[in-house]
Design an enzyme around this catalytic site. Structure first.
Site, PDB file in Angstrom:
ATOM      1  N   ASN A 135      33.640  53.278  33.570  1.00 44.85           N
ATOM      2  CA  ASN A 135      32.719  52.238  33.107  1.00 44.85           C
ATOM      3  C   ASN A 135      31.648  52.849  32.209  1.00 44.85           C
ATOM      4  O   ASN A 135      31.206  53.987  32.429  1.00 44.85           O
ATOM      5  CB  ASN A 135      32.116  51.445  34.280  1.00 44.85           C
ATOM      6  CG  ASN A 135      31.422  52.282  35.321  1.00 44.85           C
ATOM      7  OD1 ASN A 135      31.757  53.439  35.533  1.00 44.85           O
ATOM      8  ND2 ASN A 135      30.458  51.695  35.996  1.00 44.85           N
ATOM      9  N   TYR A 170      22.548  44.873  29.031  1.00 45.84           N
ATOM     10  CA  TYR A 170      23.462  44.926  30.180  1.00 45.84           C
ATOM     11  C   TYR A 170      24.841  44.278  29.983  1.00 45.84           C
ATOM     12  O   TYR A 170      25.851  44.861  30.381  1.00 45.84           O
ATOM     13  CB  TYR A 170      22.803  44.302  31.414  1.00 45.84           C
ATOM     14  CG  TYR A 170      21.615  45.059  31.977  1.00 45.84           C
ATOM     15  CD1 TYR A 170      21.215  46.289  31.467  1.00 45.84           C
ATOM     16  CD2 TYR A 170      20.876  44.515  33.024  1.00 45.84           C
ATOM     17  CE1 TYR A 170      20.113  46.959  31.986  1.00 45.84           C
ATOM     18  CE2 TYR A 170      19.773  45.190  33.550  1.00 45.84           C
ATOM     19  CZ  TYR A 170      19.399  46.415  33.029  1.00 45.84           C
ATOM     20  OH  TYR A 170      18.328  47.075  33.545  1.00 45.84           O
ATOM     21  N   GLU A 189      38.432  49.760  34.015  1.00 44.89           N
ATOM     22  CA  GLU A 189      39.790  49.271  33.753  1.00 44.89           C
ATOM     23  C   GLU A 189      39.953  48.944  32.266  1.00 44.89           C
ATOM     24  O   GLU A 189      41.011  49.196  31.678  1.00 44.89           O
ATOM     25  CB  GLU A 189      40.079  48.013  34.580  1.00 44.89           C
ATOM     26  CG  GLU A 189      40.053  48.235  36.084  1.00 44.89           C
ATOM     27  CD  GLU A 189      38.698  48.004  36.721  1.00 44.89           C
ATOM     28  OE1 GLU A 189      37.666  48.294  36.075  1.00 44.89           O
ATOM     29  OE2 GLU A 189      38.657  47.549  37.866  1.00 44.89           O
ATOM     30  N   CYS A 191      37.250  43.797  39.424  1.00 47.83           N
ATOM     31  CA  CYS A 191      36.504  42.541  39.306  1.00 47.83           C
ATOM     32  C   CYS A 191      37.416  41.449  38.725  1.00 47.83           C
ATOM     33  O   CYS A 191      38.514  41.724  38.233  1.00 47.83           O
ATOM     34  CB  CYS A 191      35.266  42.738  38.427  1.00 47.83           C
ATOM     35  SG  CYS A 191      35.624  42.878  36.665  1.00 47.83           S
TER      36      CYS A 191
HETATM   37  N1  THU Z   1      32.847  47.886  37.377  1.00 49.94           N
HETATM   38  C1  THU Z   1      34.023  48.412  36.901  1.00 49.94           C
HETATM   39  O1  THU Z   1      34.026  49.359  36.104  1.00 49.94           O
HETATM   40  N2  THU Z   1      35.181  47.837  37.326  1.00 49.94           N
HETATM   41  C2  THU Z   1      35.264  46.836  38.228  1.00 49.94           C
HETATM   42  O2  THU Z   1      36.342  46.311  38.474  1.00 49.94           O
HETATM   43  C3  THU Z   1      34.060  46.408  38.944  1.00 49.94           C
HETATM   44  C4  THU Z   1      32.786  46.764  38.282  1.00 49.94           C
HETATM   45  C5  THU Z   1      31.595  48.463  36.890  1.00 49.94           C
HETATM   46  C6  THU Z   1      30.801  47.566  35.967  1.00 49.94           C
HETATM   47  C7  THU Z   1      29.413  48.112  36.127  1.00 49.94           C
HETATM   48  O3  THU Z   1      29.245  49.200  35.229  1.00 49.94           O
HETATM   49  C8  THU Z   1      29.380  48.632  37.552  1.00 49.94           C
HETATM   50  O4  THU Z   1      30.730  48.739  37.971  1.00 49.94           O
HETATM   51  C9  THU Z   1      28.631  47.739  38.523  1.00 49.94           C
HETATM   52  O5  THU Z   1      29.086  46.438  38.469  1.00 49.94           O
END
Ligand code: THU
Length: 140
Positions: free
Chosen positions: A42, A48, A55, A86
């Site tokens: 990420n 934001y 992913e 998510c």
């Molecule tokens: N995040 C991901 O990288 N993948 C997911 O499936 C869930 C959330 C990241 C986004 C953000 O940078 C951090 O986790 C907190 O939400």
């Protein structure tokens, strides 16, 4: 049983995470049906909503590598329980998956759970629905 090397790849990707705002590093590693592997983390932003999920990064790398079908996808985060993709990422994964694509949900110590993509996102919408739509609407 020895750990799938994709776990270490996802963990190394998580360690590259740029997540100063959430302080929630996530890593992702993909193995395609041809055996090629890709990973992503990420990447957050001071604005934001512009941040991207692990992913999404791994999928972009896969597409750049000329691949399009995910056989296994590993996602790792540091929370308790199952850190599953998510909702938005479930749809991103859907684009390049089959119902049997395996989703490996991981914590820092290893794989915590494995499920098929269809278990993660049942009754999902995908490219074949558009192909089925025929000429349902006239272009202006
Ligand atoms: N995040 C991901 O990288 N993948 C997911 O499936 C869930 C959330 C990241 C986004 C953000 O940078 C951090 O986790 C907190 O939400």
């Amino acid at each position: 049983m020895s750990q799938d090397p994709l776990f270490a790849m996802a963990k190394a990707a998580m360690e590259r995470s740029y997540s100063p705002y959430s302080k929630f590093p996530v890593g992702c590693a993909i193995r395609t049906t041809s055996g090629a592997t890709f990973c992503g983390c990420n990447v957050e932003n001071a604005s934001y909503p512009e941040g991207t999920c692990a992913e999404a990064g791994a999928i972009a790398a896969m597409v750049m590598g000329g691949e399009a079908t995910i056989q296994d996808i590993f996602v790792i985060g540091q929370a308790d329980g199952l850190v599953t993709p998510c909702g938005g990422c479930r749809q991103r994964i859907r684009e390049f998956s089959t119902p049997d694509t395996r989703v490996h949900v991981c914590g820092p110590e290893g794989v915590r759970g494995v499920m098929s993509f269809d278990e993660l996102l049942p009754h999902s919408f995908g490219p074949e629905h558009l192909a089925d739509s025929k000429d349902g609407q006239e272009t202006p």
